[in-house]
Design a protein around this motif. Sequence first.
Motif, PDB file in Angstrom:
ATOM      1  N   SER A  34       0.710  -1.178  -0.051  1.00 49.05           N
ATOM      2  CA  SER A  34       0.100  -0.001   0.008  1.00 49.05           C
ATOM      3  C   SER A  34       0.912   1.203   0.063  1.00 49.05           C
ATOM      4  CB  SER A  34      -0.890  -0.016   1.122  1.00 49.05           C
ATOM      5  OG  SER A  34      -0.151   0.341   2.331  1.00 49.05           O
ATOM      6  N   ASP A  64       1.662   2.642   2.711  1.00 46.12           N
ATOM      7  CA  ASP A  64       1.612   3.024   4.152  1.00 46.12           C
ATOM      8  C   ASP A  64       2.408   2.277   5.133  1.00 46.12           C
ATOM      9  OD1 ASP A  64       0.722   3.525   6.709  1.00 46.12           O
ATOM     10  OD2 ASP A  64      -1.459   3.510   6.448  1.00 46.12           O
ATOM     11  N   SER A  70       0.785  -0.158   7.649  1.00 47.85           N
ATOM     12  CA  SER A  70       0.018  -1.275   7.030  1.00 47.85           C
ATOM     13  C   SER A  70       0.706  -2.532   6.609  1.00 47.85           C
ATOM     14  CB  SER A  70      -0.856  -0.696   5.925  1.00 47.85           C
ATOM     15  OG  SER A  70      -1.726  -1.772   5.297  1.00 47.85           O
TER      16      SER A  70
END
Length: 409
Positions: A177, A179, A182
């Motif tokens: 992702s 992130d 994450s």
Amino acid sequence: MRVKKGALLMAMVALLAVLLGETALADRAPDPRFAPPKNYDNPGRGTPQNLVKGDFDEDGVVDLVMAVADSANDVSLFEGKRDGTFVQPPKQFDVARYAAYAVKSDFNGDGHLDLAVSDIGKSQTAPGAVVVLLGKGDGTFEKARSFPSGGKQPTGLAVSDVDGDGDKDLAVANSVSGDPNSAAGNVTVLLNNGEGAFEAGQSVEPPTPPSSRVGPVFLAAGDLDGDGDPDILATAFVATQAGETGNVLVLENGEGRYARGQSVAVGADPQQIVVGLFDGDRRPDFATAGGESNNVSVGLGNGDATFGKTRGFPSGGVGPTSLLARDLNKDGKKDLATTNIGEGPGGGGNVGVLTSRGDGTFKKSKTFRAGNGPAGLTAGRFYRDGRPDLAVANAFSNKLSVLKNTTPR
């Protein structure tokens, strides 16, 4: 007018006989057959990934576009000829740092076919991108434009009108992702402004169990619940300490926004996914290639964007990657064909063809030789005799193989 019961019964018996006769004829249809491959060189260094068919030079003959990773020229255009062969050498274009997957559509509404290519970038940790090439209609393209993919390591792409404005949008499978907090990848929607330029819209992450990592890999779009909006199916790997499994994530489209639906268990390392009607009930089903499980998982749809437990069918080789659903023997049923990449550069690989029985099950895979390391796959009537032929992008030999359909009529 009153119809006598005896006449009505006789008519019903006659209709049943016709239907049974048609079923029997379909059951007697020969399994698909293909001739040994005709091979075409793709000059230079590279690892072919997938194939896209279309008439990119608008001469009335189908061409083939090959996405090539690890190459100075990421896109190769093999222009078709009317005798079923292709021009050598292909036209080559340098458009991406590491091309992973290509799709076609008319993204700017000018009537010419365009391309979108997922670009992993200069490294596995670099932000991903989608490169768009707007076609000129003569087998060439305008200068490539790059748009952020919404994550890292983008692979699969799907084309659909997500928001219903008449423009073809893109969905991207990002294995990571971006992130740092994450452990999941995402599926990001890129909305088209109507001129072939894209901006990131919604991103959806798959459910991620504790101590695991989940990454979407390939996508397929289709109306899974009959509401007229394009839904998305995403194959995803699920990596845990105990090993790796695979899921298909259902993303339901509600007025241009996606909501996570069912997660369906499939074979390990799921690769390409297709939507089709496999059991004759007119409710969309799916099939996906299991790269580690060496099978094709088939999920039969309920018509409401949910699916029953999948059933696996051996692919006929090692490492199935690309997959297509097509009626290959003209019996009215969608067959499956998959590329089995093999165990390595010396492993050869093959193309496995699973003939449909029409009830959601498939016959034992029959295999056909292609090149070294079959990866990408598409079908088209290249020889213009009404039968769908197969084209294969070979990852280890950097060649295109075309297999002529020789199924008896």
